[in-house]
Design a protein around this motif. Structure first.
Motif: not given
Length: 386
Positions: A152-156, A204-207
């Motif tokens: 999650a921290i990287e996805a942010e 990531i692209a979807v969200l």
């Protein structure tokens, strides 16, 4: 546009403001997500899928009786415009229903019946549409785009980069108490990422398109109107909002057959509630009969059974079909981005803009500028849903 303040207009603005102050605390998703999803998962697996989880929920931090009373003592008769007066009467009943949902979370059938009243349940046609989708083959999940990579921290960082397309700011928080992998909390302008999840490039692209491109866009647009109801939500807005969000996935070329099947499984899970299935029986239906992965089966079942039976999840697919058809009829999507609004109220939105009680959308979903979808199977499916 300036509002012509007459007695009726002043009464409307006063009532709208009072409702705004009352319902700021009513964020159903803040209360309906269990706080012990992961702990109960391990127990459920250990029981060989036979013992239903016992979920715990956040404490309710508002006076539900006071809210009900104040909603139903609104002097709606002072609103001179009959169309708007009827609209606000429906709004009051809608919010009263949501309060009843929140106050019965964890109450089994009582919550389920309140959820049914607020969100409905799948029709036979909805279930047939779901089964139609499940006949199609998934994409190649070995494709690099589908491999989990980012905590999650990287996805942010991806969400922050994506958000530079938009002229607004919001907060990002992480939580290990989510049944979804990400969600927007409208009332506090916050994106919440699931700290237990590892995100793929596809997710990531979807969200980013789903959560920021639509849910955060409509949150920010909703704050710009003289009438605050655009921010808190029209009656039955969930179907339109989720339909718009999944449609953004489609327009940005990120909607896959695999994702459509996820939405179809949600319809099957919610339908199981209407059939009286327990948590474990819904899980086994998905995992054994439909051969769905154990983890996916668990989280989809949690989403449907949380609170005591939460029926909202079937609306993603029905909403997507309605928005898809609306777009292909050449209608104006920006009208549906004005806030937490409902497609069925499109004419009312235009009327409120003309009367000066609302404004056109400032923020427009980036992916709506051009249809970038190249997935012919997804198009075939969406065109043929009934």
């Amino acid at each position: 546009m300036k509002i012509d303040i007459n007695v009726g207009s002043k009464a409307l603005l006063d009532i709208d403001k009072r409702i705004d102050n009352l319902v700021k605390q009513i964020e159903l998703l803040s209360y309906v997500n269990p706080t012990n999803i992961e702990e109960e998962k391990q127990k459920f697996y250990a029981s060989k899928y036979l013992e239903d989880p016992v979920f715990k929920y956040p404490e309710i931090n508002f006076d539900k009786f006071k809210l009900h009373r104040e909603l139903f003592t609104m002097p709606l008769e002072l609103i001179e415009d009959e169309e708007i007066r009827d609209f606000y009467e429906t709004i009051i009943y809608t919010y009263s229903g949501l309060i009843q949902c929140i106050e019965t979370i964890g109450g089994g059938k009582q919550f389920y019946y309140n959820s049914l009243h607020c969100f409905g349940t799948p029709t036979e046609q909805d279930v047939e549409n779901a089964k139609f989708i499940l006949h199609f083959d998934d994409e190649d999940i070995n494709d690099d785009a589908f491999i989990p990579k980012y905590r999650a921290i990287e996805a942010e960082a991806f969400f922050r980069t994506f958000s530079k397309k938009y002229d607004f700011t919001y907060s990002i928080k992480h939580s290990d108490k989510l049944s979804a992998i990400a969600m927007v909390l409208n009332n506090v302008k916050t994106l919440v990422l699931n700290s237990n999840h590892t995100y793929s490039d596809n997710e990531i692209a979807v969200l980013t398109n789903h959560e920021i491109g639509v849910h955060m866009v409509t949150t920010m647009n909703g704050l710009l109107h003289p009438l605050k109801i655009f921010s808190h939500g029209f009656p039955n807005n969930e179907e339109t909002q989720e339909g718009l969000a999944v449609f953004a996935e489609y327009m940005s070329n990120n909607l896959t057959v695999t994702r459509l099947k996820e939405l179809a499984y949600r319809v099957i899970a919610v339908d199981s509630l209407a059939k009286g299935y327990s948590f474990s029986r819904t899980f086994r239906l998905l995992h054994n009969q439909y051969d769905l992965d154990r983890e996916e089966s668990y989280y989809i079942t949690v989403r449907a059974h949380r609170g005591g039976g939460f029926t909202k999840d079937y609306l993603y697919l029905t909403g997507l079909k309605k928005v898809y058809d609306y777009y292909h009829e050449g209608k104006d999507l920006s009208l549906l981005l004005t806030g937490k609004v409902t497609l069925e109220y499109a004419d009312a939105i235009q009327s409120l803009i003309k009367k000066g009680f609302a404004v056109p959308s400032k923020h427009i979903t980036d992916s709506y500028a051009e249809n970038s979808n190249t997935n012919k199977t997804v198009d075939f499916i969406l065109k043929n849903l009934k």
